[in-house]
Design a protein around this motif. Sequence first.
Motif, PDB file in Angstrom:
ATOM      1  N   LYS A   1      91.620 -11.498  48.146  1.00  0.00           N
ATOM      2  CA  LYS A   1      90.547 -10.884  47.794  1.00  0.00           C
ATOM      3  C   LYS A   1      89.757 -10.859  49.583  1.00  0.00           C
ATOM      4  N   GLU A   2      88.791 -11.632  49.484  1.00  0.00           N
ATOM      5  CA  GLU A   2      88.539 -11.733  50.304  1.00  0.00           C
ATOM      6  C   GLU A   2      89.042 -12.021  51.794  1.00  0.00           C
ATOM      7  N   LEU A   3      89.874 -12.852  51.168  1.00  0.00           N
ATOM      8  CA  LEU A   3      91.278 -12.762  53.183  1.00  0.00           C
ATOM      9  C   LEU A   3      91.504 -10.745  53.720  1.00  0.00           C
ATOM     10  N   LYS A   4      91.897 -10.578  52.389  1.00  0.00           N
ATOM     11  CA  LYS A   4      92.129  -8.972  52.631  1.00  0.00           C
ATOM     12  C   LYS A   4      91.107  -8.080  53.166  1.00  0.00           C
ATOM     13  N   GLY A   5      89.775  -8.346  53.388  1.00  0.00           N
ATOM     14  CA  GLY A   5      88.701  -7.939  53.703  1.00  0.00           C
ATOM     15  C   GLY A   5      88.563  -8.940  55.550  1.00  0.00           C
ATOM     16  N   ALA A   6      88.875  -9.931  55.304  1.00  0.00           N
ATOM     17  CA  ALA A   6      89.044 -10.898  57.032  1.00  0.00           C
ATOM     18  C   ALA A   6      90.096  -9.848  57.797  1.00  0.00           C
ATOM     19  N   LEU A   7      90.630  -9.788  57.107  1.00  0.00           N
ATOM     20  CA  LEU A   7      92.305  -8.751  57.717  1.00  0.00           C
ATOM     21  C   LEU A   7      91.797  -7.921  58.007  1.00  0.00           C
ATOM     22  N   LYS A   8      91.080  -7.211  57.430  1.00  0.00           N
ATOM     23  CA  LYS A   8      91.084  -5.200  57.834  1.00  0.00           C
ATOM     24  C   LYS A   8      90.200  -5.597  59.329  1.00  0.00           C
ATOM     25  N   GLN A   9      88.298  -6.876  58.508  1.00  0.00           N
ATOM     26  CA  GLN A   9      88.623  -6.785  60.395  1.00  0.00           C
ATOM     27  C   GLN A   9      88.898  -6.927  61.387  1.00  0.00           C
ATOM     28  N   LEU A  10      90.028  -7.826  61.205  1.00  0.00           N
ATOM     29  CA  LEU A  10      90.934  -7.560  62.704  1.00  0.00           C
ATOM     30  C   LEU A  10      91.887  -6.693  62.814  1.00  0.00           C
ATOM     31  N   GLY A  11      91.882  -6.023  61.794  1.00  0.00           N
ATOM     32  CA  GLY A  11      92.690  -4.159  62.329  1.00  0.00           C
ATOM     33  C   GLY A  11      93.897  -4.022  61.203  1.00  0.00           C
ATOM     34  N   GLN A  12      94.170  -5.039  60.586  1.00  0.00           N
ATOM     35  CA  GLN A  12      95.082  -5.252  59.502  1.00  0.00           C
ATOM     36  C   GLN A  12      94.255  -4.823  57.804  1.00  0.00           C
ATOM     37  N   ASP A  13      95.094  -3.746  57.464  1.00  0.00           N
ATOM     38  CA  ASP A  13      95.032  -3.297  56.090  1.00  0.00           C
ATOM     39  C   ASP A  13      95.945  -3.894  55.311  1.00  0.00           C
ATOM     40  N   THR A  14      95.918  -5.224  54.912  1.00  0.00           N
ATOM     41  CA  THR A  14      97.111  -4.969  53.838  1.00  0.00           C
ATOM     42  C   THR A  14      96.887  -5.742  52.283  1.00  0.00           C
ATOM     43  N   ASP A  15      97.717  -5.163  51.620  1.00  0.00           N
ATOM     44  CA  ASP A  15      97.182  -4.922  50.357  1.00  0.00           C
ATOM     45  C   ASP A  15      96.292  -6.385  49.538  1.00  0.00           C
ATOM     46  N   THR A  16      96.739  -6.176  48.746  1.00  0.00           N
ATOM     47  CA  THR A  16      95.854  -7.727  47.771  1.00  0.00           C
ATOM     48  C   THR A  16      96.727  -8.929  48.043  1.00  0.00           C
ATOM     49  N   LYS A  17      98.232  -8.103  47.432  1.00  0.00           N
ATOM     50  CA  LYS A  17      99.295  -8.997  46.970  1.00  0.00           C
ATOM     51  C   LYS A  17      99.966  -9.205  47.826  1.00  0.00           C
ATOM     52  N   SER A  18      99.679  -8.580  48.570  1.00  0.00           N
ATOM     53  CA  SER A  18     100.070  -9.427  50.607  1.00  0.00           C
ATOM     54  C   SER A  18      99.635 -10.659  50.675  1.00  0.00           C
ATOM     55  N   CYS A  19      98.036 -10.684  50.348  1.00  0.00           N
ATOM     56  CA  CYS A  19      97.417 -11.491  50.860  1.00  0.00           C
ATOM     57  C   CYS A  19      97.214 -13.017  50.203  1.00  0.00           C
TER      58      CYS A  19
ATOM     59  N   PHE B   1      84.174 -14.045  55.084  1.00  0.00           N
ATOM     60  CA  PHE B   1      84.646 -13.624  53.888  1.00  0.00           C
ATOM     61  C   PHE B   1      84.148 -14.608  52.694  1.00  0.00           C
ATOM     62  N   ASP B   2      83.676 -15.637  53.078  1.00  0.00           N
ATOM     63  CA  ASP B   2      83.002 -16.830  52.649  1.00  0.00           C
ATOM     64  C   ASP B   2      82.145 -16.461  52.073  1.00  0.00           C
ATOM     65  N   LYS B   3      82.424 -15.582  50.859  1.00  0.00           N
ATOM     66  CA  LYS B   3      81.179 -15.185  50.255  1.00  0.00           C
ATOM     67  C   LYS B   3      79.940 -16.176  49.610  1.00  0.00           C
ATOM     68  N   ASN B   4      80.967 -17.718  48.966  1.00  0.00           N
ATOM     69  CA  ASN B   4      79.950 -18.018  47.803  1.00  0.00           C
ATOM     70  C   ASN B   4      79.944 -18.853  48.718  1.00  0.00           C
ATOM     71  N   GLY B   5      80.301 -19.406  50.003  1.00  0.00           N
ATOM     72  CA  GLY B   5      79.851 -20.725  50.849  1.00  0.00           C
ATOM     73  C   GLY B   5      80.921 -21.854  50.643  1.00  0.00           C
ATOM     74  N   ASP B   6      82.263 -21.681  49.839  1.00  0.00           N
ATOM     75  CA  ASP B   6      82.492 -23.111  49.919  1.00  0.00           C
ATOM     76  C   ASP B   6      83.448 -23.339  49.946  1.00  0.00           C
ATOM     77  N   GLY B   7      83.652 -22.908  50.707  1.00  0.00           N
ATOM     78  CA  GLY B   7      85.135 -23.067  52.609  1.00  0.00           C
ATOM     79  C   GLY B   7      86.101 -22.954  52.498  1.00  0.00           C
ATOM     80  N   ASP B   8      86.106 -22.026  51.420  1.00  0.00           N
ATOM     81  CA  ASP B   8      87.648 -21.545  51.249  1.00  0.00           C
ATOM     82  C   ASP B   8      87.141 -20.109  50.505  1.00  0.00           C
ATOM     83  N   ILE B   9      88.517 -18.907  50.864  1.00  0.00           N
ATOM     84  CA  ILE B   9      88.719 -17.611  50.754  1.00  0.00           C
ATOM     85  C   ILE B   9      89.817 -16.783  50.014  1.00  0.00           C
ATOM     86  N   SER B  10      89.377 -16.332  49.154  1.00  0.00           N
ATOM     87  CA  SER B  10      90.064 -16.096  48.060  1.00  0.00           C
ATOM     88  C   SER B  10      90.980 -14.683  48.761  1.00  0.00           C
TER      89      SER B  10
END
Length: 172
Positions: A38-56, A27-36
């Motif tokens: 929006k990227e965190l939302k995708g990572a949590l979704k993969q872990l089975g947690q559907d979360t909105d961007t605001k919560s992220c 989810f660190d799409k640009n490989g800069d070592g951190d996630i935004s």
Amino acid sequence: STQSTGQTMDIFSQEQVEKFRVIFEQFDKNGDGDISAKELKGALKQLGQDTDTKSCKKMIKTYDKNRTKRMEFKEFLDMMANVFQYHLSHPEAQQSNGPSIDMAQNKRLEDLFDSLDSDDSGFIDAEEIIKLTEKLGEKMTLEEVQDLIKQVDKDGDGRVNKDEFKRLMASK
């Protein structure tokens, strides 16, 4: 503090840390070592947690030690460690006067509860806990999860509400 990261590394096996790193790097799409957020939302979704961007964004703010508004891998691990804390006993947290939760920890626990409560029911049920533990590579049986819930389920409804969840996290 860097010390908390050391403890985080001790909590997870090398294998689990690697699993988290793989997810994090996907989810660190640009490989800069951190996630935004929006990227965190995708990572949590993969872990089975559907979360909105605001919560992220709120989660990132909670764990963002260096205030970059992005989540680095060790901050991601800290968050995962909080998710898993109920599996662990932290002797240093066992004070004689019982568990105490400060405001910041209370906020973190509420955010964590909201992210685990994937159907926004206001409760975490056995299914949600099992789904989470499977995603994290910790297989727990329905029976184990029900025992865990029984320990804190004050009203006996077979689910964990926010207050029961906070008690559980504070007592472990």
